[in-house]
Design a protein around this motif. Structure first.
Motif, PDB file in Angstrom:
ATOM      1  N   LYS A  41     -10.978  -3.166  -0.560  1.00 41.98           N
ATOM      2  CA  LYS A  41     -10.268  -1.882  -0.520  1.00 41.98           C
ATOM      3  C   LYS A  41     -11.214  -0.724  -0.839  1.00 41.98           C
ATOM      4  CE  LYS A  41      -5.667  -3.510  -1.848  1.00 41.98           C
ATOM      5  NZ  LYS A  41      -4.644  -3.453  -2.919  1.00 41.98           N
ATOM      6  N   VAL A  46      -9.251   2.224   1.439  1.00 41.29           N
ATOM      7  CA  VAL A  46      -7.831   2.134   1.768  1.00 41.29           C
ATOM      8  C   VAL A  46      -7.057   1.711   0.523  1.00 41.29           C
ATOM      9  CG1 VAL A  46      -8.231   1.593   4.206  1.00 41.29           C
ATOM     10  CG2 VAL A  46      -8.019  -0.272   2.563  1.00 41.29           C
ATOM     11  N   LYS A  47      -5.784   2.073   0.490  1.00 36.50           N
ATOM     12  CA  LYS A  47      -4.944   1.692  -0.646  1.00 36.50           C
ATOM     13  C   LYS A  47      -4.392   0.286  -0.506  1.00 36.50           C
ATOM     14  CE  LYS A  47      -3.486   6.281  -1.994  1.00 36.50           C
ATOM     15  NZ  LYS A  47      -2.369   7.134  -2.348  1.00 36.50           N
ATOM     16  N   LEU A  49      -4.200  -3.487   1.993  1.00 33.46           N
ATOM     17  CA  LEU A  49      -4.713  -4.374   3.030  1.00 33.46           C
ATOM     18  C   LEU A  49      -3.712  -5.494   3.234  1.00 33.46           C
ATOM     19  CD1 LEU A  49      -8.431  -4.961   1.963  1.00 33.46           C
ATOM     20  CD2 LEU A  49      -7.643  -3.662   3.935  1.00 33.46           C
ATOM     21  N   THR A  71      -6.704  -4.063   8.069  1.00 39.65           N
ATOM     22  CA  THR A  71      -6.266  -2.740   7.613  1.00 39.65           C
ATOM     23  C   THR A  71      -4.927  -2.371   8.242  1.00 39.65           C
ATOM     24  OG1 THR A  71      -7.568  -1.699   9.361  1.00 39.65           O
ATOM     25  CG2 THR A  71      -8.587  -1.878   7.180  1.00 39.65           C
TER      26      THR A  71
END
Length: 131
Positions: A41, A46-47, A49, A71
């Motif tokens: 992450k 990204v917040k 997965l 993602t």
């Protein structure tokens, strides 16, 4: 317009409003699986997965994990095909990543490429901020 920019800058610098890009530390990962997911992450910024298959080896030296991810949170199981492999310092608590590989690139302190070494140090710094 100038007043709005001034007010936003004043609020952000006063600590009353945190910048949107600020990263808030969360709890430290307790398992090699959780730590490897955190590494993925962090690298992908990204917040969330979608996690597929996870293989974990906490008993090996160095401990590590390998997993598939996407993602795309709506991805079908057959589409969860990106991979990450992580290794951790066996003597460090909380866990400290010492090497990880994504997209056929490995990031380690002994990497020949300076940017690859830098990415490892960045992820280590993010992990050190966790409590």
């Amino acid at each position: 317009m100038k007043f709005t920019l001034f007010a936003a800058t004043l609020l952000a610098s006063s600590g009353l409003v945190a910048p949107v890009f600020a990263q808030s530390p969360g709890p430290a990962p307790k398992t090699v699986e959780e730590a490897c997911i955190f590494v993925a992450k962090s690298m992908l910024m990204v917040k969330d997965l979608k996690i597929g298959v996870v293989q974990s080896f906490p008993e090996l030296s160095p401990p590590g994990a390998r997993l598939t991810y996407s993602t795309n949170l709506d991805a079908k199981d057959t589409e969860v095909d990106e991979e990450i492999e992580c290794q951790f310092d066996p003597d460090s608590q909380p866990l400290k990543v010492t090497r990880f590989c994504m997209d056929s690139t490995c990031y380690a302190i002994d990497s020949e490429d300076q940017e690859d070494r830098r990415r490892l140090l960045e992820v280590q710094a993010l992990m050190a901020r966790l409590k």
